[in-house]
Design a protein around this motif. Structure first.
Motif, PDB file in Angstrom:
ATOM      1  N   LEU A   1     -31.195  19.297   2.172  1.00 20.20           N
ATOM      2  CA  LEU A   1     -31.124  18.991   3.606  1.00 20.20           C
ATOM      3  C   LEU A   1     -31.145  20.285   4.416  1.00 20.20           C
ATOM      4  O   LEU A   1     -30.432  21.234   4.095  1.00 20.20           O
ATOM      5  CB  LEU A   1     -29.802  18.246   3.835  1.00 20.20           C
ATOM      6  CG  LEU A   1     -29.619  17.320   5.013  1.00 20.20           C
ATOM      7  CD1 LEU A   1     -30.727  16.277   5.095  1.00 20.20           C
ATOM      8  CD2 LEU A   1     -28.241  16.649   4.887  1.00 20.20           C
ATOM      9  N   ARG A   2     -31.968  20.310   5.479  1.00 25.59           N
ATOM     10  CA  ARG A   2     -32.004  21.506   6.324  1.00 25.59           C
ATOM     11  C   ARG A   2     -30.670  21.666   7.069  1.00 25.59           C
ATOM     12  O   ARG A   2     -29.914  20.683   7.201  1.00 25.59           O
ATOM     13  CB  ARG A   2     -33.150  21.425   7.326  1.00 25.59           C
ATOM     14  CG  ARG A   2     -32.942  20.368   8.395  1.00 25.59           C
ATOM     15  CD  ARG A   2     -33.845  20.598   9.587  1.00 25.59           C
ATOM     16  NE  ARG A   2     -33.871  19.479  10.494  1.00 25.59           N
ATOM     17  CZ  ARG A   2     -32.930  19.192  11.393  1.00 25.59           C
ATOM     18  NH1 ARG A   2     -31.844  19.942  11.510  1.00 25.59           N
ATOM     19  NH2 ARG A   2     -33.050  18.139  12.179  1.00 25.59           N
ATOM     20  N   ASP A   3     -30.416  22.855   7.596  1.00 30.16           N
ATOM     21  CA  ASP A   3     -29.225  23.067   8.412  1.00 30.16           C
ATOM     22  C   ASP A   3     -29.225  22.074   9.559  1.00 30.16           C
ATOM     23  O   ASP A   3     -30.247  21.936  10.257  1.00 30.16           O
ATOM     24  CB  ASP A   3     -29.218  24.477   9.011  1.00 30.16           C
ATOM     25  CG  ASP A   3     -28.648  25.480   8.034  1.00 30.16           C
ATOM     26  OD1 ASP A   3     -28.201  25.054   6.946  1.00 30.16           O
ATOM     27  OD2 ASP A   3     -28.657  26.677   8.359  1.00 30.16           O
ATOM     28  N   GLY A   4     -28.141  21.387   9.765  1.00 31.05           N
ATOM     29  CA  GLY A   4     -28.051  20.427  10.865  1.00 31.05           C
ATOM     30  C   GLY A   4     -28.677  19.076  10.547  1.00 31.05           C
ATOM     31  O   GLY A   4     -28.695  18.189  11.394  1.00 31.05           O
ATOM     32  N   GLY A   5     -29.223  18.916   9.327  1.00 36.66           N
ATOM     33  CA  GLY A   5     -29.800  17.627   8.941  1.00 36.66           C
ATOM     34  C   GLY A   5     -28.705  16.577   8.769  1.00 36.66           C
ATOM     35  O   GLY A   5     -27.522  16.903   8.720  1.00 36.66           O
ATOM     36  N   GLU A   6     -29.129  15.319   8.695  1.00 34.23           N
ATOM     37  CA  GLU A   6     -28.142  14.234   8.627  1.00 34.23           C
ATOM     38  C   GLU A   6     -28.222  13.507   7.286  1.00 34.23           C
ATOM     39  O   GLU A   6     -29.307  13.285   6.748  1.00 34.23           O
ATOM     40  CB  GLU A   6     -28.395  13.214   9.747  1.00 34.23           C
ATOM     41  CG  GLU A   6     -28.096  13.768  11.118  1.00 34.23           C
ATOM     42  CD  GLU A   6     -28.238  12.695  12.198  1.00 34.23           C
ATOM     43  OE1 GLU A   6     -28.246  11.495  11.902  1.00 34.23           O
ATOM     44  OE2 GLU A   6     -28.349  13.105  13.350  1.00 34.23           O
ATOM     45  N   PHE A   7     -27.054  13.118   6.802  1.00 30.52           N
ATOM     46  CA  PHE A   7     -26.949  12.356   5.559  1.00 30.52           C
ATOM     47  C   PHE A   7     -26.338  10.995   5.885  1.00 30.52           C
ATOM     48  O   PHE A   7     -25.286  10.936   6.538  1.00 30.52           O
ATOM     49  CB  PHE A   7     -26.055  13.115   4.576  1.00 30.52           C
ATOM     50  CG  PHE A   7     -25.803  12.379   3.303  1.00 30.52           C
ATOM     51  CD1 PHE A   7     -26.791  12.281   2.335  1.00 30.52           C
ATOM     52  CD2 PHE A   7     -24.588  11.766   3.071  1.00 30.52           C
ATOM     53  CE1 PHE A   7     -26.573  11.577   1.161  1.00 30.52           C
ATOM     54  CE2 PHE A   7     -24.359  11.064   1.901  1.00 30.52           C
ATOM     55  CZ  PHE A   7     -25.348  10.977   0.937  1.00 30.52           C
ATOM     56  N   GLY A   8     -27.004   9.926   5.477  1.00 27.53           N
ATOM     57  CA  GLY A   8     -26.485   8.582   5.776  1.00 27.53           C
ATOM     58  C   GLY A   8     -26.386   7.754   4.515  1.00 27.53           C
ATOM     59  O   GLY A   8     -27.343   7.644   3.759  1.00 27.53           O
ATOM     60  N   LEU A   9     -25.220   7.191   4.299  1.00 24.10           N
ATOM     61  CA  LEU A   9     -24.985   6.396   3.092  1.00 24.10           C
ATOM     62  C   LEU A   9     -24.439   5.033   3.518  1.00 24.10           C
ATOM     63  O   LEU A   9     -23.512   4.969   4.335  1.00 24.10           O
ATOM     64  CB  LEU A   9     -23.934   7.151   2.273  1.00 24.10           C
ATOM     65  CG  LEU A   9     -23.573   6.725   0.866  1.00 24.10           C
ATOM     66  CD1 LEU A   9     -22.780   7.844   0.211  1.00 24.10           C
ATOM     67  CD2 LEU A   9     -22.776   5.462   0.829  1.00 24.10           C
ATOM     68  N   VAL A  10     -25.007   3.979   2.979  1.00 19.47           N
ATOM     69  CA  VAL A  10     -24.483   2.649   3.308  1.00 19.47           C
ATOM     70  C   VAL A  10     -24.522   1.760   2.068  1.00 19.47           C
ATOM     71  O   VAL A  10     -25.459   1.809   1.277  1.00 19.47           O
ATOM     72  CB  VAL A  10     -25.250   2.014   4.503  1.00 19.47           C
ATOM     73  CG1 VAL A  10     -26.723   1.845   4.198  1.00 19.47           C
ATOM     74  CG2 VAL A  10     -24.643   0.690   4.927  1.00 19.47           C
ATOM     75  N   VAL A  11     -23.447   1.010   1.895  1.00 12.26           N
ATOM     76  CA  VAL A  11     -23.323   0.067   0.787  1.00 12.26           C
ATOM     77  C   VAL A  11     -22.794  -1.232   1.382  1.00 12.26           C
ATOM     78  O   VAL A  11     -21.991  -1.199   2.313  1.00 12.26           O
ATOM     79  CB  VAL A  11     -22.334   0.601  -0.279  1.00 12.26           C
ATOM     80  CG1 VAL A  11     -22.210  -0.378  -1.438  1.00 12.26           C
ATOM     81  CG2 VAL A  11     -22.780   1.958  -0.803  1.00 12.26           C
ATOM     82  N   TRP A  12     -23.260  -2.370   0.871  1.00 12.30           N
ATOM     83  CA  TRP A  12     -22.802  -3.648   1.424  1.00 12.30           C
ATOM     84  C   TRP A  12     -21.361  -3.924   1.004  1.00 12.30           C
ATOM     85  O   TRP A  12     -20.857  -3.350   0.046  1.00 12.30           O
ATOM     86  CB  TRP A  12     -23.722  -4.790   0.992  1.00 12.30           C
ATOM     87  CG  TRP A  12     -23.756  -5.027  -0.486  1.00 12.30           C
ATOM     88  CD1 TRP A  12     -24.560  -4.404  -1.389  1.00 12.30           C
ATOM     89  CD2 TRP A  12     -22.935  -5.924  -1.234  1.00 12.30           C
ATOM     90  NE1 TRP A  12     -24.294  -4.859  -2.645  1.00 12.30           N
ATOM     91  CE2 TRP A  12     -23.303  -5.796  -2.588  1.00 12.30           C
ATOM     92  CE3 TRP A  12     -21.930  -6.830  -0.902  1.00 12.30           C
ATOM     93  CZ2 TRP A  12     -22.701  -6.528  -3.606  1.00 12.30           C
ATOM     94  CZ3 TRP A  12     -21.325  -7.566  -1.917  1.00 12.30           C
ATOM     95  CH2 TRP A  12     -21.718  -7.419  -3.240  1.00 12.30           C
ATOM     96  N   GLY A  13     -20.747  -4.820   1.756  1.00 11.48           N
ATOM     97  CA  GLY A  13     -19.377  -5.207   1.435  1.00 11.48           C
ATOM     98  C   GLY A  13     -19.044  -6.506   2.147  1.00 11.48           C
ATOM     99  O   GLY A  13     -19.863  -7.054   2.879  1.00 11.48           O
ATOM    100  N   PRO A  14     -17.837  -7.031   1.952  1.00 11.76           N
ATOM    101  CA  PRO A  14     -17.449  -8.279   2.630  1.00 11.76           C
ATOM    102  C   PRO A  14     -17.358  -8.070   4.132  1.00 11.76           C
ATOM    103  O   PRO A  14     -17.091  -6.952   4.575  1.00 11.76           O
ATOM    104  CB  PRO A  14     -16.064  -8.588   2.036  1.00 11.76           C
ATOM    105  CG  PRO A  14     -15.578  -7.302   1.493  1.00 11.76           C
ATOM    106  CD  PRO A  14     -16.770  -6.476   1.128  1.00 11.76           C
TER     107      PRO A  14
END
Ligand code: SAM
Length: 174
Positions: A146-159
Motif C-alpha cells: 500500500l502506498r503512503d496514505g493508502g487505505e485498507f478496508g476489511l469486511v466480514v459478514w455477521g449477525p
C-alpha cells in the motif's frame, strides 16, 4: 422450504442501492457464502475510491466485488484469488464489460506478486479470516503493498443484531 424466487428476492435490499442494480441470479450463482456486494458497498461508504486508483481485491473469489468496484467507482482492480482460477474470473469480467479495468490474478496471500507501494487501496471482503489470522500478517505480507496514505478496508459478514448472551436456537444447531 424457500423457493428460488424467494431466494432471488433475498439478494436485493434497498439499504444497498448500488448492489440492488445487479442481477440477483448473477449474485446468487457466483457468491461464495455471503451477499458480497452488500459487504463491499458498505466498505465504499467509508473509503475514498476514485477513477484511476489501483485497488487490490484480495481473496476476490469470483470477482463480483472487483466488477462492482470497477463499474461503480471507475477504479482499476487487481482481482486476486487463490481458489478460483483467473481464467474463470476473466470470463466473468469480460462478460461484465470491465475488461479494461479488472485484472484477474492468482496469488497466495503470503506470496503476492505485486510491487511495494503499488496500491492506493486494498480491500478484503469475507476473506481475511482465511489467511490473515497471524498477528503479524498485515505488517509482514500486506502493508508494504500500500502506498503512503493508502487505505485498507476489511469486511466480514455477521449477525444483524447482538445475541445478548444466548446464541439463537437455529444457529446453535448448525
Ligand atoms: C469465502 S471466499 C470469499 C470470496 C469473495 N471475496 C466473496 O466475498 O465472494 C474466500 C476467498 O478467500 C480466498 N483465499 C483463501 N485463502 C487464501 C490465500 N491463502 N491466499 C489468497 N486467497 C485466499 C479464497 O480463494 C476464496 O475465494
Amino acid at each position: 422450504m424457500i423457493t428460488y424466487d424467494e431466494k432471488m428476492k433475498l439478494m436485493i435490499d434497498y439499504k444497498y442501492p448500488l448492489s440492488a442494480k445487479y442481477d440477483p441470479e448473477w449474485i446468487y450463482e457466483n457468491k461464495m457464502g455471503s451477499q458480497c456486494l452488500w459487504l463491499v458497498e458498505s466498505l465504499t461508504r467509508i473509503m475514498t475510491l476514485k477513477p484511476g486508483m489501483r485497488v487490490l481485491d484480495m481473496g476476490c473469489g469470483k470477482a463480483l466485488t472487483s466488477i462492482f468496484l470497477a463499474k461503480e467507482f471507475g477504479v482499476t482492480v487487481f482481482a486476486n484469488d487463490f481458489w478460483i482460477s483467473p481464467d474463470e474470473n476473466w470470463k466473468r469480467i469480460s462478460e461484465a464489460g470491465v475488461e479494461n479495468l479488472v485484472f484477474p490474478i492468482m496469488g497466495e496471500a503470503h506470496n503476492l506478486p505485486y510491487a511495494k507501494n503499488f496500491f492506493d487501496a486494498i480491500i478484503c471482503v469475507n476473506s481475511f479470516q482465511f489467511y490473515g489470522t497471524a498477528d503479524t500478517y498485515l505488517s509482514d505480507y500486506m502493508s508494504h503493498l500500500l502506498r503512503d496514505g493508502g487505505e485498507f478496508g476489511l469486511v466480514v459478514w455477521g449477525p444483524n443484531k447482538e445475541f445478548n448472551g444466548k446464541v439463537p436456537d437455529d444457529m446453535e444447531k448448525s
